[in-house]
Design an enzyme around this catalytic site. Structure first.
Site, PDB file in Angstrom:
ATOM      1  N   ARG A 146       0.851  -1.190   0.000  1.00  0.00           N
ATOM      2  CA  ARG A 146       0.000   0.000   0.000  1.00  0.00           C
ATOM      3  C   ARG A 146       0.886   1.239   0.000  1.00  0.00           C
ATOM      4  NH1 ARG A 146       2.331   2.147   3.496  1.00  0.00           N
ATOM      5  NH2 ARG A 146       0.703   3.675   3.623  1.00  0.00           N
ATOM      6  N   GLY A 147       0.230   2.393  -0.169  1.00  0.00           N
ATOM      7  CA  GLY A 147       0.993   3.622  -0.367  1.00  0.00           C
ATOM      8  C   GLY A 147       1.099   3.856  -1.871  1.00  0.00           C
ATOM      9  N   ALA A 148       0.801   5.086  -2.281  1.00  0.00           N
ATOM     10  CA  ALA A 148       0.636   5.355  -3.720  1.00  0.00           C
ATOM     11  C   ALA A 148       1.830   4.918  -4.588  1.00  0.00           C
ATOM     12  CB  ALA A 148       0.314   6.839  -3.910  1.00  0.00           C
ATOM     13  N   ARG A 151      -7.726  -0.640  -6.518  1.00  0.00           N
ATOM     14  CA  ARG A 151      -7.955   0.491  -5.596  1.00  0.00           C
ATOM     15  C   ARG A 151      -8.152   1.751  -6.446  1.00  0.00           C
ATOM     16  NH1 ARG A 151      -4.340   1.251  -0.394  1.00  0.00           N
ATOM     17  NH2 ARG A 151      -6.276   2.150   0.407  1.00  0.00           N
ATOM     18  N   GLN A 195      -1.922   2.628  10.030  1.00  0.00           N
ATOM     19  CA  GLN A 195      -0.658   2.689   9.274  1.00  0.00           C
ATOM     20  C   GLN A 195       0.393   3.538  10.000  1.00  0.00           C
ATOM     21  OE1 GLN A 195      -3.656   3.111   7.908  1.00  0.00           O
ATOM     22  NE2 GLN A 195      -3.778   2.396   5.801  1.00  0.00           N
ATOM     23  N   ASP A 231      -2.200  10.810  -2.387  1.00  0.00           N
ATOM     24  CA  ASP A 231      -2.612   9.757  -3.312  1.00  0.00           C
ATOM     25  C   ASP A 231      -3.044  10.310  -4.658  1.00  0.00           C
ATOM     26  OD1 ASP A 231      -3.107   8.535  -0.452  1.00  0.00           O
ATOM     27  OD2 ASP A 231      -2.859   6.901  -1.886  1.00  0.00           O
ATOM     28  N   ASN A 263      -5.570  12.255   0.460  1.00  0.00           N
ATOM     29  CA  ASN A 263      -4.628  11.435   1.230  1.00  0.00           C
ATOM     30  C   ASN A 263      -5.437  10.676   2.279  1.00  0.00           C
ATOM     31  OD1 ASN A 263      -1.850  10.617   1.741  1.00  0.00           O
ATOM     32  ND2 ASN A 263      -2.034  11.711   3.683  1.00  0.00           N
ATOM     33  N   LYS A 264      -4.779   9.859   3.044  1.00  0.00           N
ATOM     34  CA  LYS A 264      -5.438   8.992   4.028  1.00  0.00           C
ATOM     35  C   LYS A 264      -6.447   9.763   4.876  1.00  0.00           C
ATOM     36  CE  LYS A 264      -5.219   5.501   4.485  1.00  0.00           C
ATOM     37  NZ  LYS A 264      -6.222   4.501   4.002  1.00  0.00           N
TER      38      LYS A 264
END
Ligand code: MRU
Length: 366
Positions: free
Chosen positions: A66-68, A109, A218, A259, A269-270
């Site tokens: 995960r993570g862009a 995603r 996270q 993201d 973003n998150k």
């Protein structure tokens, strides 16, 4: 802490630490993409080999990777690995299967634009190589070169972001970050953490506050883990403590990843990032978004047009608890990302430089 190196065959080969392994790597000899399974962190460092489209899709959807930027690199290596198993004697059959697998991975995603960006790059290589008269085996070679370029660029880009970011913070500063935009979200360095790692290399002491980042933690499981494992002064806080530590004067800058950056500078973003930005504005603390230009989506006019992933209710009501922590029938809303409006952002730090408002003008010139 248990640190093991285990493959999908279940063999434990040697002891490793997080610093020894890349978040995403290609194992060409075994036709696999190898990732650190981030759902097992921080307890176990487990390397997992992904070989099929289903395995790659699941790994992205289930946040094993995960993570862009890391998602983009996984998709690029994934397309190369999958292409190796496609028909080699006829371009039309090869490309039909390539497009089908490309679209399938793209559906894993929705919010991080780096996924579709990397898949488009891989697709562009297939079409350009075909037009140049390359055979399918030749196209396969070009796909490998492109996937490795995407990976290598990620490392170089994050380092540059780190250089620019470090120029904005001072020795002794307190930094607050949200979610994980660290080395686990990229290949190395990370984006929001790159100035912190570079600062450490240069003897600059930074104190980092990590929001734990509900609901998937996270910040606690990944950022607090990777920073403290690197010897950085790291303090974990719950998301609802950010205002408290800011009010106590402990934070001189907020650094977060992204993201998707829309054309007007709005940033996805998150979930929780926009709240941190509102707090930073209130306390007069600079709020910096750090990300590669591959995260900029000029086709997306503003934050309202960014697709926001919604995830399962159980991530809020059950996951991490020994028993369910909410009434059985309760309605749950679980957006994985939010949009921080451009007015709340002090600067966007990319590998091409530090961008200040008006973001629409500077982003269109990139
Ligand atoms: O749901 P996740 O863990 O993929 O969300 C990650 C983030 O929001 C990161 O901040 C973002 O992808 C930037 S990573 C350099």
């Amino acid at each position: 802490m248990e640190t093991i190196n285990k493959t999908d065959t279940g063999k434990i080969s040697k002891e490793v630490s997080l610093m020894d392994v890349d978040t995403v790597a290609l194992d060409d000899a075994n036709d696999a993409v190898v990732i650190i399974d981030q759902t097992k962190l921080p307890g176990t460092i487990e390397l997992v080999s992904l070989r099929t489209a289903q395995e790659i899709w699941d790994a992205i959807y289930l946040l094993r990777v995960r993570g862009a930027p890391a998602i983009g690199v996984t998709a690029a290596f994934g397309m190369y690995v999958l292409a190796k198993g496609m028909p080699m004697d006829d371009f039309d059959s090869f490309y039909r299967e390539f497009v089908q697998k490309r679209d399938y991975l793209d559906s894993s995603r929705p919010t991080a634009v780096n996924l579709s960006w990397a898949l488009k790059r891989m697709d562009g290589v297939v079409r350009a190589s075909h037009e140049a008269g390359r055979s399918v085996p030749g196209i396969l070679e070009d796909l490998k070169t492109e996937a490795e370029a995407i990976r290598n660029e990620d490392i170089a880009v994050c380092r540059k972001i780190g250089e620019y970011g470090l120029s904005l913070i001072g020795d002794g500063d307190g930094i607050l970050t949200h979610c994980n935009a660290g080395r686990l979200a990229a290949v190395r360095y990370g984006t929001a953490t790159a100035p912190i790692y570079l600062g450490q290399e240069r003897g600059c002491h930074l104190r980092v506050f990590c929001d734990e980042t509900r609901p998937l933690l996270q910040g606690a499981r990944l950022t607090a883990f990777e920073l403290s494992a690197s010897g950085i002064d790291t303090t974990l806080i719950c998301d609802n403590m950010a205002s408290c530590v800011m009010g106590q004067g402990k934070v001189q800058a907020v650094l977060v990843g992204c993201d998707r950056i829309a054309a007007n500078g709005d940033v996805a973003n998150k979930i929780g990032t926009s709240g941190v930005a509102v707090l930073a504005k209130y306390y007069g603390i600079p709020f910096y978004v750090l990300g590669p230009t591959s995260t900029v989506d000029l086709k997306c006019p503003d934050g309202a047009h960014i697709p926001i992933e919604e995830r399962q209710a159980g991530e809020i009501t059950e996951k991490w608890y020994t028993r369910r922590m909410a009434p059985p029938e309760i309605k749950v809303y679980n957006p994985a990302f939010d949009v921080t409006r451009h007015e709340l952002i002090t600067a966007i730090i990319t590998e091409k430089g530090i961008l200040y408002p008006p973001f629409d003008r500077v982003l269109s010139k990139l």
